[in-house]
Motif scaffolding. Structure first.
Motif, short mmCIF file in Angstrom:
data_model
loop_
_atom_site.label_atom_id
_atom_site.label_comp_id
_atom_site.label_asym_id
_atom_site.label_seq_id
_atom_site.Cartn_x
_atom_site.Cartn_y
_atom_site.Cartn_z
N GLU A 91 0.77 -1.38 0.11
CA GLU A 91 -0.01 0.05 0.00
C GLU A 91 0.75 1.25 -0.12
OE1 GLU A 91 -3.97 1.90 0.29
OE2 GLU A 91 -2.93 0.10 -0.45
N VAL A 92 1.84 1.21 0.93
CA VAL A 92 2.90 2.47 0.96
C VAL A 92 3.57 2.64 -0.44
CG1 VAL A 92 4.81 3.46 2.03
CG2 VAL A 92 3.11 2.30 3.43
N ALA A 93 3.88 1.66 -1.29
CA ALA A 93 4.59 1.83 -2.25
C ALA A 93 4.10 2.20 -3.55
CB ALA A 93 5.05 0.34 -2.53
N ARG A 94 2.63 2.41 -3.37
CA ARG A 94 1.66 2.69 -4.60
C ARG A 94 1.77 4.19 -4.53
NH1 ARG A 94 -3.77 -1.01 -3.25
NH2 ARG A 94 -3.14 -2.75 -4.39
N PRO A 95 1.71 4.75 -5.67
CA PRO A 95 1.19 6.35 -5.78
C PRO A 95 0.06 6.78 -4.94
CG PRO A 95 1.69 5.48 -8.07
CD PRO A 95 1.49 4.30 -6.98
N PRO A 96 0.31 7.99 -4.26
CA PRO A 96 -0.91 8.22 -3.40
C PRO A 96 -2.21 8.30 -4.21
CG PRO A 96 1.03 9.59 -3.12
CD PRO A 96 1.41 9.04 -4.23
N ALA A 97 -2.36 8.63 -5.41
CA ALA A 97 -3.60 8.70 -6.18
C ALA A 97 -4.17 7.41 -6.21
CB ALA A 97 -3.49 9.17 -7.53
N ARG A 98 -3.40 6.18 -6.14
CA ARG A 98 -3.83 4.71 -6.45
C ARG A 98 -4.03 4.20 -5.04
NH1 ARG A 98 -0.35 1.97 -10.50
NH2 ARG A 98 -1.53 0.29 -10.24
N ARG A 99 -3.89 4.74 -4.06
CA ARG A 99 -3.82 3.91 -2.75
C ARG A 99 -5.29 3.50 -2.37
NH1 ARG A 99 0.60 7.14 0.68
NH2 ARG A 99 2.46 6.22 -0.52
N GLY A 100 -5.67 2.56 -1.87
CA GLY A 100 -6.66 2.01 -1.60
C GLY A 100 -7.46 2.47 -0.17
N ALA A 101 -8.18 1.46 0.37
CA ALA A 101 -8.88 1.47 1.64
C ALA A 101 -8.06 1.51 2.80
CB ALA A 101 -9.85 0.43 1.93
N ILE A 102 -6.87 1.01 2.99
CA ILE A 102 -5.90 1.29 3.79
C ILE A 102 -5.57 2.40 4.26
CG2 ILE A 102 -3.71 0.40 4.60
CD1 ILE A 102 -4.29 -2.33 3.74
N ALA A 103 -5.20 3.09 2.89
CA ALA A 103 -4.69 4.59 3.17
C ALA A 103 -5.71 5.52 3.32
CB ALA A 103 -3.90 5.00 1.73
N ARG A 104 -7.10 5.05 2.99
CA ARG A 104 -8.05 6.01 3.25
C ARG A 104 -8.54 6.00 4.85
NH1 ARG A 104 -9.70 4.54 -1.86
NH2 ARG A 104 -11.11 3.03 -1.09
N TRP A 105 -8.62 4.77 5.44
CA TRP A 105 -8.79 4.77 6.72
C TRP A 105 -7.77 3.70 7.45
CZ3 TRP A 105 -12.72 2.87 3.05
CH2 TRP A 105 -13.78 3.85 2.53
N PRO A 106 -6.47 4.48 7.58
CA PRO A 106 -5.54 3.76 8.21
C PRO A 106 -5.47 3.34 9.49
CG PRO A 106 -4.81 5.99 8.02
CD PRO A 106 -6.13 5.97 7.38
N TRP A 107 -6.51 4.16 10.17
CA TRP A 107 -6.60 3.60 11.75
C TRP A 107 -7.23 2.28 11.88
CZ3 TRP A 107 -7.85 8.11 9.41
CH2 TRP A 107 -9.21 8.41 8.97
N ILE A 108 -8.27 2.06 10.87
CA ILE A 108 -9.17 0.76 10.85
C ILE A 108 -8.25 -0.31 10.44
CG2 ILE A 108 -10.88 -0.52 9.78
CD1 ILE A 108 -12.24 2.26 9.08
N ALA A 109 -7.31 -0.28 9.50
CA ALA A 109 -6.62 -1.29 9.38
C ALA A 109 -5.41 -1.24 10.19
CB ALA A 109 -5.51 -0.95 7.61
#
Length: 200
Positions: A91-109
Protein backbone atom coordinates in the motif's frame (compact mmCIF):
# COMPACT_ATOMS: atom_id res chain seq x y z
CA UNK A 1 16.98 -22.64 52.80
CA UNK A 2 15.85 -19.07 52.24
CA UNK A 3 12.47 -18.54 50.61
CA UNK A 4 12.55 -15.37 48.52
CA UNK A 5 9.93 -12.78 49.32
CA UNK A 6 7.19 -12.11 46.83
CA UNK A 7 8.35 -9.38 44.44
CA UNK A 8 6.88 -5.96 45.01
CA UNK A 9 4.48 -4.36 42.54
CA UNK A 10 7.22 -1.93 41.52
CA UNK A 11 9.60 -4.80 40.76
CA UNK A 12 7.01 -6.64 38.67
CA UNK A 13 6.14 -3.50 36.71
CA UNK A 14 9.80 -2.66 36.14
CA UNK A 15 10.88 -6.16 35.13
CA UNK A 16 8.01 -6.72 32.72
CA UNK A 17 8.21 -3.15 31.44
CA UNK A 18 11.84 -3.71 30.44
CA UNK A 19 10.86 -7.03 28.88
CA UNK A 20 8.22 -5.23 26.79
CA UNK A 21 10.71 -2.59 25.62
CA UNK A 22 13.25 -5.26 24.67
CA UNK A 23 10.65 -7.31 22.82
CA UNK A 24 9.34 -4.49 20.62
CA UNK A 25 12.80 -3.09 19.86
CA UNK A 26 14.16 -6.54 18.98
CA UNK A 27 11.16 -7.48 16.82
CA UNK A 28 11.90 -6.26 13.27
CA UNK A 29 8.51 -7.36 11.94
CA UNK A 30 6.61 -5.28 14.50
CA UNK A 31 8.92 -2.30 13.99
CA UNK A 32 8.61 -2.48 10.20
CA UNK A 33 4.84 -2.49 10.51
CA UNK A 34 4.97 0.63 12.70
CA UNK A 35 7.43 2.17 10.22
CA UNK A 36 4.93 1.53 7.42
CA UNK A 37 2.16 3.15 9.45
CA UNK A 38 4.30 6.27 9.87
CA UNK A 39 5.03 6.41 6.12
CA UNK A 40 1.37 5.88 5.29
CA UNK A 41 0.10 8.41 7.81
CA UNK A 42 1.58 11.50 6.20
CA UNK A 43 0.51 14.21 8.65
CA UNK A 44 1.42 14.11 12.33
CA UNK A 45 -2.25 13.91 13.30
CA UNK A 46 -2.90 10.91 11.04
CA UNK A 47 0.27 9.19 12.26
CA UNK A 48 -0.81 9.69 15.89
CA UNK A 49 -4.30 8.33 15.20
CA UNK A 50 -3.03 5.36 13.22
CA UNK A 51 -0.37 4.33 15.74
CA UNK A 52 -2.91 4.75 18.56
CA UNK A 53 -5.33 2.41 16.75
CA UNK A 54 -2.52 -0.12 16.34
CA UNK A 55 -1.78 0.18 20.08
CA UNK A 56 -5.42 -0.39 21.01
CA UNK A 57 -5.67 -3.39 18.71
CA UNK A 58 -2.62 -5.21 20.01
CA UNK A 59 -3.44 -4.32 23.63
CA UNK A 60 -6.80 -6.10 23.33
CA UNK A 61 -5.46 -9.43 22.06
CA UNK A 62 -2.36 -9.26 24.24
CA UNK A 63 -4.59 -8.92 27.30
CA UNK A 64 -7.00 -11.65 26.22
CA UNK A 65 -4.22 -14.12 25.45
CA UNK A 66 -2.21 -13.34 28.59
CA UNK A 67 -5.31 -13.84 30.75
CA UNK A 68 -6.05 -17.17 29.07
CA UNK A 69 -9.19 -15.95 27.30
CA UNK A 70 -7.76 -16.46 23.79
CA UNK A 71 -5.49 -19.30 22.72
CA UNK A 72 -4.22 -19.16 19.15
CA UNK A 73 -1.25 -21.25 17.87
CA UNK A 74 1.85 -19.10 17.43
CA UNK A 75 2.99 -20.41 14.01
CA UNK A 76 -0.05 -19.25 11.96
CA UNK A 77 -0.02 -15.93 13.81
CA UNK A 78 3.61 -15.35 12.81
CA UNK A 79 2.73 -16.00 9.16
CA UNK A 80 -0.15 -13.51 9.33
CA UNK A 81 2.05 -10.90 11.02
CA UNK A 82 4.56 -11.17 8.16
CA UNK A 83 1.68 -10.93 5.69
CA UNK A 84 0.42 -7.76 7.40
CA UNK A 85 3.83 -6.15 6.87
CA UNK A 86 3.76 -7.19 3.20
CA UNK A 87 0.25 -5.79 2.64
CA UNK A 88 1.21 -2.50 4.27
CA UNK A 89 4.42 -2.26 2.20
CA UNK A 90 2.38 -2.80 -0.96
CA UNK A 91 0.00 0.00 0.00
CA UNK A 92 2.79 2.45 0.87
CA UNK A 93 4.60 1.65 -2.41
CA UNK A 94 1.63 2.76 -4.51
CA UNK A 95 1.38 6.35 -5.76
CA UNK A 96 -0.91 8.35 -3.44
CA UNK A 97 -3.60 8.66 -6.12
CA UNK A 98 -3.81 4.86 -6.51
CA UNK A 99 -3.91 3.91 -2.85
CA UNK A 100 -6.91 2.02 -1.54
CA UNK A 101 -8.95 1.61 1.63
CA UNK A 102 -5.94 1.09 3.89
CA UNK A 103 -4.64 4.57 3.03
CA UNK A 104 -8.10 6.17 3.27
CA UNK A 105 -8.84 4.69 6.69
CA UNK A 106 -5.43 3.73 8.07
CA UNK A 107 -6.63 3.58 11.68
CA UNK A 108 -9.09 0.80 10.83
CA UNK A 109 -6.40 -1.30 9.16
CA UNK A 110 -3.93 -0.52 11.95
CA UNK A 111 -6.40 -1.60 14.62
CA UNK A 112 -7.28 -4.80 12.76
CA UNK A 113 -3.68 -5.77 12.09
CA UNK A 114 -2.88 -4.75 15.66
CA UNK A 115 -5.05 -7.64 16.85
CA UNK A 116 -2.65 -10.01 15.07
CA UNK A 117 0.46 -8.35 16.45
CA UNK A 118 -0.98 -8.53 19.97
CA UNK A 119 -1.16 -12.31 19.67
CA UNK A 120 2.52 -12.27 18.71
CA UNK A 121 3.37 -10.16 21.78
CA UNK A 122 1.37 -12.58 23.92
CA UNK A 123 3.42 -15.54 22.68
CA UNK A 124 6.61 -13.79 23.80
CA UNK A 125 5.05 -13.00 27.17
CA UNK A 126 4.00 -16.62 27.66
CA UNK A 127 7.56 -17.78 26.88
CA UNK A 128 8.90 -15.43 29.55
CA UNK A 129 6.31 -16.67 32.04
CA UNK A 130 3.89 -14.76 34.22
CA UNK A 131 4.17 -14.45 38.00
CA UNK A 132 1.34 -16.23 39.79
CA UNK A 133 -0.84 -13.74 41.61
CA UNK A 134 0.56 -10.78 39.67
CA UNK A 135 -0.62 -11.55 36.13
CA UNK A 136 -2.57 -8.27 35.61
CA UNK A 137 0.35 -6.24 36.97
CA UNK A 138 2.86 -8.05 34.76
CA UNK A 139 0.56 -7.53 31.79
CA UNK A 140 0.33 -3.79 32.46
CA UNK A 141 4.11 -3.57 32.79
CA UNK A 142 4.80 -5.55 29.62
CA UNK A 143 2.24 -3.64 27.56
CA UNK A 144 3.53 -0.34 28.91
CA UNK A 145 7.06 -1.32 27.92
CA UNK A 146 5.90 -2.24 24.42
CA UNK A 147 4.22 1.16 24.11
CA UNK A 148 7.29 3.04 25.35
CA UNK A 149 9.54 1.21 22.90
CA UNK A 150 7.07 1.80 20.09
CA UNK A 151 6.80 5.51 20.94
CA UNK A 152 10.60 5.88 20.98
CA UNK A 153 10.80 4.21 17.56
CA UNK A 154 8.06 6.45 16.09
CA UNK A 155 9.78 9.58 17.41
CA UNK A 156 13.10 8.43 15.90
CA UNK A 157 11.50 7.73 12.50
CA UNK A 158 9.72 11.11 12.48
CA UNK A 159 12.99 12.85 13.39
CA UNK A 160 14.84 11.14 10.52
CA UNK A 161 12.06 11.98 8.05
CA UNK A 162 12.02 15.62 9.22
CA UNK A 163 15.81 15.84 8.83
CA UNK A 164 15.53 14.38 5.32
CA UNK A 165 13.02 17.04 4.31
CA UNK A 166 15.44 19.77 5.35
CA UNK A 167 18.18 18.59 3.01
CA UNK A 168 19.09 21.24 0.39
CA UNK A 169 18.57 18.81 -2.51
CA UNK A 170 15.63 16.46 -3.06
CA UNK A 171 16.43 12.78 -2.69
CA UNK A 172 16.51 10.78 -5.95
CA UNK A 173 13.54 8.52 -6.66
CA UNK A 174 15.41 5.28 -6.04
CA UNK A 175 16.46 6.48 -2.59
CA UNK A 176 12.90 7.44 -1.65
CA UNK A 177 11.70 4.00 -2.78
CA UNK A 178 14.46 2.08 -0.98
CA UNK A 179 12.85 1.88 2.51
CA UNK A 180 9.51 0.51 1.36
CA UNK A 181 11.22 -1.82 -1.13
CA UNK A 182 13.35 -3.25 1.66
CA UNK A 183 10.23 -3.53 3.83
CA UNK A 184 8.40 -5.51 1.14
CA UNK A 185 11.40 -7.75 0.45
CA UNK A 186 11.84 -8.60 4.12
CA UNK A 187 8.12 -9.26 4.54
CA UNK A 188 8.17 -11.61 1.54
CA UNK A 189 11.12 -13.49 3.01
CA UNK A 190 9.40 -13.78 6.40
CA UNK A 191 6.18 -15.03 4.79
CA UNK A 192 8.02 -17.78 2.91
CA UNK A 193 10.18 -18.70 5.89
CA UNK A 194 7.25 -18.89 8.31
CA UNK A 195 5.02 -20.80 5.90
CA UNK A 196 7.86 -23.33 5.50
CA UNK A 197 8.01 -23.72 9.30
CA UNK A 198 4.21 -24.03 9.46
CA UNK A 199 3.90 -26.76 6.84
CA UNK A 200 7.17 -28.49 7.66
Amino acid sequence: MTIPARPTARTVLGDYGRLGVRHILSGPDHLLFVFGLVLLGGTLRRVAGTVTAFTLGHSVTLSLAALGLADVPAAPVEVLIALSVWVLALEVARPPARRGAIARWPWIAAGGFGLLHGLGFAAALREAGLPSGDVPLALVGFNGGVELGQLAFVVAVLAVLAAGRRLPLPAPGWLRAAPVTAMGALATYWCLERVAVLVG
